[in-house]
Write a protein that holds these residues in place. Sequence first.
Motif, short mmCIF file in Angstrom:
data_model
loop_
_atom_site.label_atom_id
_atom_site.label_comp_id
_atom_site.label_asym_id
_atom_site.label_seq_id
_atom_site.Cartn_x
_atom_site.Cartn_y
_atom_site.Cartn_z
N ARG A 18 0.82 -1.21 0.00
CA ARG A 18 0.00 0.00 0.00
C ARG A 18 0.85 1.26 0.00
O ARG A 18 0.49 2.27 -0.58
N GLN A 19 2.03 1.19 0.66
CA GLN A 19 2.86 2.38 0.81
C GLN A 19 4.09 2.37 -0.09
O GLN A 19 5.02 3.14 0.14
N TRP A 20 4.08 1.52 -1.10
CA TRP A 20 5.27 1.37 -1.93
C TRP A 20 5.71 2.69 -2.55
O TRP A 20 6.89 3.00 -2.61
N ARG A 21 4.77 3.50 -3.02
CA ARG A 21 5.15 4.77 -3.64
C ARG A 21 5.80 5.71 -2.62
O ARG A 21 6.79 6.39 -2.94
N THR A 22 5.28 5.73 -1.42
CA THR A 22 5.89 6.55 -0.36
C THR A 22 7.28 6.04 -0.02
O THR A 22 8.22 6.82 0.14
N ARG B 295 9.27 4.39 -1.95
CA ARG B 295 10.16 4.67 -3.07
C ARG B 295 10.66 6.12 -3.05
O ARG B 295 11.81 6.38 -3.42
N ARG B 296 9.81 7.05 -2.60
CA ARG B 296 10.24 8.45 -2.49
C ARG B 296 11.36 8.62 -1.47
O ARG B 296 12.19 9.51 -1.58
N HIS B 297 11.37 7.77 -0.45
CA HIS B 297 12.37 7.86 0.62
C HIS B 297 13.33 6.67 0.58
O HIS B 297 13.87 6.25 1.61
N THR C 210 10.54 -3.46 4.69
CA THR C 210 11.42 -2.94 3.64
C THR C 210 12.88 -3.07 4.03
O THR C 210 13.72 -3.47 3.22
#
Length: 336
Positions: free
Chosen positions: A101-105, A107-109, A226
């Motif tokens: 669910r938070q993969w995009r977040t 990836r930003r960090h 992660t």
Amino acid sequence: MSLITARHPTTTDTDPTDTDTTDTDTDSATTDTETPAPARKLARGAGLGVLLALLATVVWSGSFVATRDMAGAVPPVQAVFWRWIIALLAVAPFAARPFLRQWRTIRRHLGFVTLASLFGVALYNTLVHQAGLTTSATNMGMIMAASPVLMAVYARLGGERLGARRVLGMLTAALGVLLLVGNGSLAVDFAAGDLWMFAAALSFATYSALLKRKPAEIDGLAFLFTTFLLGALMLAPAYAVSLAVQGGFTVGVATAGPLLYVGVFSSAVAFFAWNKAIALIGAARAGVVYYLQPVCVALLSYPLLGERPGALGAACTALILGGVALASATGARKAG
């Protein structure tokens, strides 16, 4: 500074036609003396943070004993690689959905998460397992007690002022560590395992300092999953080389038991508890609890491994614990 403020009734608070003033006054007094919800929430959060830090500390103390117990039977890199594979399997049922669910977040960090994975997962545990080949579990726990002092150094580099009390405590703890690894002498001849543990303490302190900057929008379980995943990927090439050069290890009770312990408890459970504790009370206050680790390791290693701490070990324990407690006293009061 107290978060509790008293309310003073005004003329608008009382209806002159109300004849039941006794109940009104009692209810008002009761409300006035109750602790506001934000203060109660902060107190509960601090208490939970201390308990979680204590849980992580006790579990990690057992991991030093488990690491020492399988030293020689499982090559360090292979032990650490399987540790994180087991940890990933343990947290996947709870963390896989938040991770996706938070993969995009994430990836930003990704740069931050990668650094945390490097120091907290890949490097730290590899160094600990390497140290277990040539030093005792008691020494491993004692030397790791210096990591909160290193956390204080990071705090100073980050702009936090260190008072005379904290500096004195850091020097006292360092003296205890030097006497321990020097077998009572300051003319220290470090064993290879002691040097590996110093490196491990530095790596763990770096990881703990990084946790203070963890992006708040990343869920704790997603962050944990992660870092475990990235750490295992970092170790994969070294694992392949170790497998080709050293061969595999025999899976049995003597190896599977310790690996399950360090994979499930020392990795999945303890890292989640430690990360949450730092989020609640900060690295400095969590570090105060971490000072109990050498005592826990000594208590566990004597009946399980037959390692006797002796008078020198007891004296060094007192110096290390006294020093790090003194070093953290000022910071703990301010944090509270």
